[in-house]
Design a protein around this motif. Sequence first.
Motif, mmCIF file in Angstrom:
data_model
loop_
_atom_site.group_PDB
_atom_site.id
_atom_site.type_symbol
_atom_site.label_atom_id
_atom_site.label_comp_id
_atom_site.label_asym_id
_atom_site.label_seq_id
_atom_site.Cartn_x
_atom_site.Cartn_y
_atom_site.Cartn_z
ATOM 1 N N GLY A 52 3.188 2.151 -3.929
ATOM 2 C CA GLY A 52 1.951 1.390 -3.794
ATOM 3 C C GLY A 52 1.743 0.413 -4.934
ATOM 4 O O GLY A 52 2.621 0.204 -5.775
ATOM 5 N N SER A 53 0.564 -0.171 -4.974
ATOM 6 C CA SER A 53 0.267 -1.183 -5.984
ATOM 7 C C SER A 53 0.283 -0.590 -7.383
ATOM 8 O O SER A 53 0.023 0.593 -7.584
ATOM 9 C CB SER A 53 -1.096 -1.829 -5.704
ATOM 10 N N LYS A 54 0.590 -1.442 -8.345
ATOM 11 C CA LYS A 54 0.741 -0.991 -9.728
ATOM 12 C C LYS A 54 -0.578 -0.494 -10.303
ATOM 13 O O LYS A 54 -1.636 -1.072 -10.065
ATOM 14 C CB LYS A 54 1.268 -2.142 -10.590
ATOM 15 N N VAL A 55 -0.505 0.585 -11.063
ATOM 16 C CA VAL A 55 -1.680 1.145 -11.731
ATOM 17 C C VAL A 55 -1.399 1.267 -13.219
ATOM 18 O O VAL A 55 -0.246 1.333 -13.638
ATOM 19 C CB VAL A 55 -2.064 2.525 -11.145
ATOM 20 N N TYR A 56 -2.458 1.323 -13.997
ATOM 21 C CA TYR A 56 -2.292 1.399 -15.443
ATOM 22 C C TYR A 56 -2.343 2.837 -15.962
ATOM 23 O O TYR A 56 -2.146 3.081 -17.153
ATOM 24 C CB TYR A 56 -3.372 0.557 -16.142
ATOM 25 N N ASN A 57 -2.607 3.773 -15.055
ATOM 26 C CA ASN A 57 -2.709 5.166 -15.460
ATOM 27 C C ASN A 57 -1.933 6.099 -14.528
ATOM 28 O O ASN A 57 -2.512 7.005 -13.930
ATOM 29 C CB ASN A 57 -4.174 5.597 -15.497
ATOM 30 N N PRO A 58 -0.625 5.880 -14.376
ATOM 31 C CA PRO A 58 0.168 6.696 -13.449
ATOM 32 C C PRO A 58 0.073 8.199 -13.726
ATOM 33 O O PRO A 58 -0.063 9.003 -12.795
ATOM 34 C CB PRO A 58 1.595 6.201 -13.678
ATOM 35 N N LEU A 59 0.127 8.563 -14.993
ATOM 36 C CA LEU A 59 0.088 9.979 -15.354
ATOM 37 C C LEU A 59 -1.226 10.628 -14.944
ATOM 38 O O LEU A 59 -1.239 11.753 -14.436
ATOM 39 C CB LEU A 59 0.302 10.146 -16.865
ATOM 40 N N THR A 82 0.851 -1.190 0.000
ATOM 41 C CA THR A 82 0.000 0.000 0.000
ATOM 42 C C THR A 82 0.883 1.235 0.000
ATOM 43 O O THR A 82 1.919 1.261 0.661
ATOM 44 C CB THR A 82 -0.920 0.042 1.243
ATOM 45 N N GLY A 83 0.465 2.240 -0.753
ATOM 46 C CA GLY A 83 1.276 3.446 -0.858
ATOM 47 C C GLY A 83 0.519 4.570 -1.535
ATOM 48 O O GLY A 83 -0.696 4.691 -1.390
ATOM 49 N N LEU A 84 1.242 5.360 -2.301
ATOM 50 C CA LEU A 84 0.671 6.541 -2.936
ATOM 51 C C LEU A 84 -0.515 6.208 -3.838
ATOM 52 O O LEU A 84 -1.566 6.855 -3.762
ATOM 53 C CB LEU A 84 1.758 7.264 -3.745
ATOM 54 N N SER A 85 -0.351 5.214 -4.705
ATOM 55 C CA SER A 85 -1.433 4.873 -5.637
ATOM 56 C C SER A 85 -2.692 4.448 -4.892
ATOM 57 O O SER A 85 -3.807 4.823 -5.267
ATOM 58 C CB SER A 85 -0.978 3.762 -6.594
#
Length: 249
Positions: A147-154, A106-109
């Motif tokens: 945090g966990s990987k996301v598909y839309n970082p931008l 868990t983190g920023l995302s």
Amino acid sequence: MIKKKNNERKMIHDLDHKKKTGKKQQKQFDYSEIYRQLRTNLEFASLDKDELQVINLTSTNPAEGKSSVSANLALIYAAKYPKTLIIDCDLRKPVIHKIFRISNKTGLSNLLKDGVDVASIDINSSPYFERFKDKEDDGKLYVLSAGSKVYNPLELLASEKFSNLIAELRKKFNMIIMDCPPVSAVSDSIYVSHVSDGTIFVVSSKDTDKIQAKTAVTQLKRNGVNLLGAVLTKVQDSNTLNYYNYYSD
């Protein structure tokens, strides 16, 4: 010394905590003093301007020492201020959690996606924040991993949610350091720079191409980024000691 990612954690310990003798002890002192000088230069640079409470770091390409500088700078600020936070804003290839050997579950995302009311968060008990502690550190440095990987970082970093998050975190921390992706890879760091008080550009004397670095700086300035200066990494002096040097524009 830091040349590769797998040495980054060792550098953090060498900075202030491991007891050494002879040349190794001298290197430890040199590293500590260099980062203290960087902190001092940043503080003096803001005397006649707005306070530098939130600083982000970026570079031209990966593997130029950016995350190492971010981590060690955060440690030096934590030695002075009661509450310092380092945020891993590289949602694509995060490394801050590896440097501090903490979980990235868990983190920023997650904080952004979960719609958490940051104003009501207790940073000492929240699952999103980790306190860095070792033998001689009392936990004044907080870490917010990617945090966990996301598909839309931008989209996340360019969102109002992220801007509001940083605004709320300003109320909870004395100093915030944000580690960002390289400029040549993606434009994420530009959006992060817009919510920070200033940006430090990291350049490797061994790895950075001068033309690419100039292009990256031009891109940052063109997008209204407040460039505070640069940190030059992997410089070799007569004693073969790699060090970091700060200079302003």
